[in-house]
Design an enzyme around this catalytic site. Sequence first.
Site, short mmCIF file in Angstrom:
data_model
loop_
_atom_site.label_atom_id
_atom_site.label_comp_id
_atom_site.label_asym_id
_atom_site.label_seq_id
_atom_site.Cartn_x
_atom_site.Cartn_y
_atom_site.Cartn_z
N TYR A 169 88.46 20.52 41.28
CA TYR A 169 88.22 19.48 40.48
C TYR A 169 86.96 18.53 41.14
O TYR A 169 85.96 18.37 40.42
CB TYR A 169 89.40 18.40 40.47
N LYS A 173 83.48 18.05 39.29
CA LYS A 173 82.68 16.87 39.29
C LYS A 173 80.99 16.62 40.15
O LYS A 173 80.32 16.01 39.68
CB LYS A 173 83.60 15.78 39.63
N VAL A 202 92.13 5.75 37.85
CA VAL A 202 92.45 5.37 36.33
C VAL A 202 93.81 5.78 36.00
O VAL A 202 93.94 7.10 36.21
CB VAL A 202 91.50 6.02 35.52
C1 8X3 Z 1 89.56 10.92 38.80
C2 8X3 Z 1 89.61 10.11 39.79
O1 8X3 Z 1 90.28 9.87 42.46
O2 8X3 Z 1 91.63 11.36 40.77
O3 8X3 Z 1 88.55 11.57 38.30
O4 8X3 Z 1 89.81 12.10 41.59
S1 8X3 Z 1 90.48 11.00 41.33
#
Ligand code: 8X3
Length: 270
Positions: A169, A173, A202
């Site tokens: 992830y 990003k 969030v």
């Molecule tokens: C979502 C924020 O902290 O879960 O993109 O990576 S986190």
Amino acid sequence: MSVFNASRLLGKTVLVTGASAGIGAATAILFAKGGSNVILCARRVDALKTVAEACAAAHKQSGLTEGGKFVSLPLDVSDKKQVASFLDNVPAELRSIDVLVNNAGFVLGVERIGDISEADMEAMFTVNVFGLINVTQLLIKDFKARKTGHIINIGSIAGREPYAGGAIYCATKHAVRSFTGSLMREVVDTPIRVTEIQPGMVETEFSIVRFRGDKSAADKVYQGIQPLVAEDIAEEIVWAAARPPHVNIAEVFVLPTNQATATLSYRAPQ
Ligand code: 8X3
């Protein structure tokens, strides 16, 4: 809406991907409230029904006469063929898009490197990176030709700071952040604006998906801290879109007050 200078949103057409829930849904509704038209997209069009109804209700409540056109269209951003023919399905009156909100994206699993499945890797990169690029490539040519447009990409704190258990992830990003930066540089000699919104914690269905449906594991993430909600991020997106044409909000990094980094938060004792 006063801080947004809603007049700059009046009659604009906004395309929101991943609009069926969470940040995407809240964003679509807030643009509707500001007098914009919204093209709502998600993989399953039936999931958009409630959001489109909420957009219509928000617009009605605003009392504005501009905007108010809401169309729900199926779009799997990772399906190149679907993306290529997407604009053919957009009603002609909404085909001149002013703002693209590249929101579709998700996180799956918390496995450490070595234990990450190829399927999860592919799924996250396909949607979060290739999907975002596909939709951007589709619209940027039109934006360039019309010398207008605003691309708002939803990044993450995970695109600024890698953390354990989030290798894929975070990598997706980081890719979004880098791609957004290249795009901003490429269109510097045009009126096109490019923004990246980078939310921290969030509370949305997003976390439940991360834990593969385990709601109690997802709930633990927010224990003792007041997380952001989807509407908080929607406000930043709409605010960025409502700046005057000579103002480009390049990045907005948004955290809950009691979160400082991806791994440092203050949690009230339970
Ligand atoms: C979502 C924020 O902290 O879960 O993109 O990576 S986190």
